[in-house]
Scaffold this motif. Structure first.
Motif, mmCIF file in Angstrom:
data_model
loop_
_atom_site.group_PDB
_atom_site.id
_atom_site.type_symbol
_atom_site.label_atom_id
_atom_site.label_comp_id
_atom_site.label_asym_id
_atom_site.label_seq_id
_atom_site.Cartn_x
_atom_site.Cartn_y
_atom_site.Cartn_z
ATOM 1 N N GLU A 4 -6.501 -3.140 -1.989
ATOM 2 C CA GLU A 4 -6.216 -2.462 -3.248
ATOM 3 C C GLU A 4 -4.836 -2.867 -3.775
ATOM 4 O O GLU A 4 -4.647 -3.005 -4.993
ATOM 5 C CB GLU A 4 -6.304 -0.950 -3.061
ATOM 6 C CG GLU A 4 -7.731 -0.459 -2.827
ATOM 7 C CD GLU A 4 -7.830 1.053 -2.789
ATOM 8 O OE1 GLU A 4 -6.829 1.738 -3.077
ATOM 9 O OE2 GLU A 4 -8.931 1.557 -2.475
ATOM 10 N N PRO B 227 0.830 -1.210 0.000
ATOM 11 C CA PRO B 227 0.000 0.000 0.000
ATOM 12 C C PRO B 227 0.858 1.253 0.000
ATOM 13 O O PRO B 227 1.967 1.267 0.562
ATOM 14 C CB PRO B 227 -0.812 -0.125 1.298
ATOM 15 C CG PRO B 227 -0.809 -1.589 1.604
ATOM 16 C CD PRO B 227 0.511 -2.103 1.120
ATOM 17 N N GLU B 228 0.348 2.304 -0.614
ATOM 18 C CA GLU B 228 1.106 3.547 -0.730
ATOM 19 C C GLU B 228 1.544 4.094 0.626
ATOM 20 O O GLU B 228 2.580 4.757 0.720
ATOM 21 C CB GLU B 228 0.277 4.600 -1.464
ATOM 22 C CG GLU B 228 0.011 4.255 -2.931
ATOM 23 C CD GLU B 228 -0.844 5.295 -3.614
ATOM 24 O OE1 GLU B 228 -1.132 6.336 -2.989
ATOM 25 O OE2 GLU B 228 -1.233 5.067 -4.770
ATOM 26 N N TYR B 229 0.739 3.826 1.660
ATOM 27 C CA TYR B 229 1.052 4.375 2.978
ATOM 28 C C TYR B 229 1.652 3.330 3.911
ATOM 29 O O TYR B 229 1.613 3.482 5.137
ATOM 30 C CB TYR B 229 -0.202 4.991 3.590
ATOM 31 C CG TYR B 229 -0.796 6.072 2.722
ATOM 32 C CD1 TYR B 229 -0.153 7.299 2.583
ATOM 33 C CD2 TYR B 229 -1.968 5.852 2.008
ATOM 34 C CE1 TYR B 229 -0.682 8.290 1.759
ATOM 35 C CE2 TYR B 229 -2.498 6.843 1.187
ATOM 36 C CZ TYR B 229 -1.851 8.060 1.070
ATOM 37 O OH TYR B 229 -2.361 9.038 0.254
ATOM 38 N N ASP C 296 -1.761 -2.338 11.930
ATOM 39 C CA ASP C 296 -1.796 -2.408 10.471
ATOM 40 C C ASP C 296 -1.545 -3.818 9.947
ATOM 41 O O ASP C 296 -2.001 -4.178 8.857
ATOM 42 C CB ASP C 296 -0.780 -1.432 9.863
ATOM 43 C CG ASP C 296 0.653 -1.744 10.261
ATOM 44 O OD1 ASP C 296 1.014 -1.416 11.403
ATOM 45 O OD2 ASP C 296 1.401 -2.299 9.436
ATOM 46 N N ASP D 5 -9.916 0.447 10.215
ATOM 47 C CA ASP D 5 -9.333 1.581 10.926
ATOM 48 C C ASP D 5 -8.763 1.096 12.255
ATOM 49 O O ASP D 5 -9.492 0.896 13.223
ATOM 50 C CB ASP D 5 -10.392 2.659 11.163
ATOM 51 C CG ASP D 5 -9.826 3.896 11.852
ATOM 52 O OD1 ASP D 5 -8.588 4.038 11.868
ATOM 53 O OD2 ASP D 5 -10.618 4.700 12.378
ATOM 54 N N ASP E 129 1.247 0.774 -4.384
ATOM 55 C CA ASP E 129 -0.016 0.984 -5.087
ATOM 56 C C ASP E 129 -1.177 0.643 -4.159
ATOM 57 O O ASP E 129 -1.169 -0.392 -3.494
ATOM 58 C CB ASP E 129 -0.079 0.097 -6.336
ATOM 59 C CG ASP E 129 -1.158 0.543 -7.322
ATOM 60 O OD1 ASP E 129 -2.343 0.464 -6.971
ATOM 61 O OD2 ASP E 129 -0.797 0.980 -8.420
ATOM 62 N N GLY E 130 -2.186 1.524 -4.105
ATOM 63 C CA GLY E 130 -3.389 1.249 -3.325
ATOM 64 C C GLY E 130 -3.376 1.868 -1.944
ATOM 65 O O GLY E 130 -2.322 2.114 -1.373
ATOM 66 N N ALA E 131 -4.595 2.092 -1.417
ATOM 67 C CA ALA E 131 -4.740 2.717 -0.106
ATOM 68 C C ALA E 131 -4.586 1.711 1.032
ATOM 69 O O ALA E 131 -4.252 2.085 2.152
ATOM 70 C CB ALA E 131 -6.099 3.398 0.001
ATOM 71 N N ASP E 132 -4.842 0.421 0.749
ATOM 72 C CA ASP E 132 -4.732 -0.604 1.790
ATOM 73 C C ASP E 132 -4.352 -1.930 1.150
ATOM 74 O O ASP E 132 -4.083 -2.013 -0.055
ATOM 75 C CB ASP E 132 -6.039 -0.731 2.582
ATOM 76 C CG ASP E 132 -7.249 -1.044 1.703
ATOM 77 O OD1 ASP E 132 -7.068 -1.493 0.556
ATOM 78 O OD2 ASP E 132 -8.388 -0.836 2.170
ATOM 79 N N TYR E 133 -4.342 -2.990 1.976
ATOM 80 C CA TYR E 133 -3.933 -4.308 1.481
ATOM 81 C C TYR E 133 -4.787 -4.761 0.313
ATOM 82 O O TYR E 133 -4.268 -5.283 -0.689
ATOM 83 C CB TYR E 133 -3.996 -5.346 2.610
ATOM 84 C CG TYR E 133 -3.905 -6.759 2.091
ATOM 85 C CD1 TYR E 133 -2.679 -7.299 1.731
ATOM 86 C CD2 TYR E 133 -5.061 -7.525 1.915
ATOM 87 C CE1 TYR E 133 -2.602 -8.588 1.211
ATOM 88 C CE2 TYR E 133 -4.985 -8.804 1.393
ATOM 89 C CZ TYR E 133 -3.756 -9.336 1.045
ATOM 90 O OH TYR E 133 -3.689 -10.605 0.520
ATOM 91 N N GLY F 134 -14.242 -0.800 5.030
ATOM 92 C CA GLY F 134 -12.932 -0.213 5.316
ATOM 93 C C GLY F 134 -12.460 -0.676 6.671
ATOM 94 O O GLY F 134 -13.205 -1.301 7.431
#
Length: 403
Positions: free
Chosen positions: A126, A99-101, A229, A225, A120-124, A223
């Motif tokens: 993606e 993920p990007e973050y 992580d 939160d 790539d992607g906001a989370d696992y 999603g």
């Protein structure tokens, strides 16, 4: 369904890259809970987490053709490092989508183990979509982070070690993200002693397994939160859900503040650095998310220690807040000489140690004749905080607790 024999077959392959990790009795947590607590320290594993076990077993079972084509996977960090190292040692090219973050420390470590990293992607989830695109485009084998029986069998070698090092174990507490770890451990443990209880733990902000068991079918969350992580997945796998239903006795959840407290205890009392996902089993035990008997032999699996330092700083502060060790307040004083001194007399009486004071005469939130003060304090526990705030308010100060 995976069973103990599959885990036993995986063991010699897993030994090629992973190491046997310690199982240590904890006087601290035994005294705090009344149970007989032994910590399984996968924090001492190569790459800093359990994932190397499953990755090694999966890559070892690839055909020569598959090895030549290379592998691809998606991961928030720990599986990435496990696949990178296992692939490098086997001479297999690896490409990993994160993920990007994803924490910078985990991205760097993955590259250092020899993998090509794609952000790539906001989370696992993606990231996994992009990884499957690469799988199709380049003909690589996808090494799933959890929903693969060879991966599960590799993770299950932890269960074999627990059973050997603690034959009297009554309950094993395991974090759940996608479910590969608990599936493998449960198969190994239950195959030897069906009476041993397996408790799964999820973060409240990523409780797909708990929700799935409630409804009787796999649930995919919109999603996630959580500070944990490593277990922040929207759903458990199809295969892992079947294993969880078959082998796991109970799935419970813990809150982020509870995870933070467990992390702080491990740092301070056990001198052990654990990431959020690794702290959830201890959090479940400390905050009694499941029932247990006095002197019951319990093994929380501390699954990994790869925590980003910026994240760890925030977690430590939150843990100190939750245990009454850190306090940040705001109040308003008359802007006259001696006002701050009179306020600090109360601090001195309570022996509240000041970290920092912010004195702001320009705040638009107060009258021009007043000044706003924010103060950060070291405290000695919840009772200390409560008595201190009570005396401030009794003295006529309007106090806002900021954290």
């Amino acid at each position: 369904m995976l069973d103990r024999s599959d885990v036993l077959e995986a063991r010699p392959r897993v030994r090629e890259t992973s190491r046997r990790t310690p199982l240590e009795f904890s006087h601290t947590y035994s005294a705090m809970t009344g149970a007989d607590v032994h910590l399984k320290l996968e924090t001492f594993q190569r790459t800093g987490a359990f994932k190397i076990r499953g990755a090694t077993n999966r890559i070892a079972t690839l055909s020569a053709e598959q090895k030549a084509a290379g592998v691809v996977t998606a991961s928030a960090g720990n599986h990435a490092q496990g696949v990178a190292l296992a692939a490098s040692r086997a001479g297999v090219d690896s490409k990993i989508v994160m993920p990007e973050y994803a924490p910078i420390s985990k991205v760097k470590a993955t590259r250092n183990y020899g993998a090509e990293v794609v952000l790539d992607g906001a989370d696992y989830d993606e990231a996994a979509e992009r990884a499957h695109e690469i799988e199709r485009e380049e003909g690589r084998t996808y090494v799933h982070a959890f929903d693969d029986e060879q991966v599960m069998a590799g993770q299950g070698t932890i269960g074999l070690e627990i059973a050997e090092d603690c034959p009297d174990v009554e309950t094993v507490v395991v974090p759940i993200g996608g479910g590969g770890l608990i599936s493998g451990i449960a198969a190994a443990i239950k195959g030897e002693n069906p009476d041993t209880r397996i408790i799964g733990v999820q973060a409240e902000g990523a409780a797909s397994a708990a929700r799935s068991l409630e409804t009787g079918e796999r649930v995919s969350l919109e999603g996630v939160d959580t500070i944990a992580d490593g277990i922040a997945t929207r759903s458990v796998g199809e295969r892992t859900f079947a294993h969880i239903r078959e082998y796991v006795d109970e799935v419970v959840t813990v809150s982020d503040p509870e995870i933070a407290v467990a992390t702080v205890y491990l740092l301070e009392r056990s001198k052990t650095v654990v990431e959020g996902a690794g702290a959830v089993p201890l959090a479940a035990l400390l905050f009694e998310a499941f029932e247990y008997e006095p002197d019951e032999t319990i093994v929380p699996v501390l699954s990994g220690g790869n925590v980003d330092l910026n994240t760890l700083t925030n977690v430590i502060v939150r843990g100190l807040v939750e245990t009454g060790r850190y306090l940040k307040i705001r109040t308003v004083l008359t802007d006259r000489p001696g006002s701050l001194e009179r306020l600090l007399e109360i601090f001195t009486a309570h022996r509240a140690n000041i970290y920092a004071i912010y004195h702001d005469r320009t705040s638009r939130d107060v009258e021009m004749s007043d000044t706003e003060v924010e103060i950060e304090l070291e405290m000695r526990g919840p009772d200390h905080v409560e008595a201190f705030l009570a005396d401030l308010r009794e003295a006529g100060y309007e106090v806002d607790v900021l954290v």
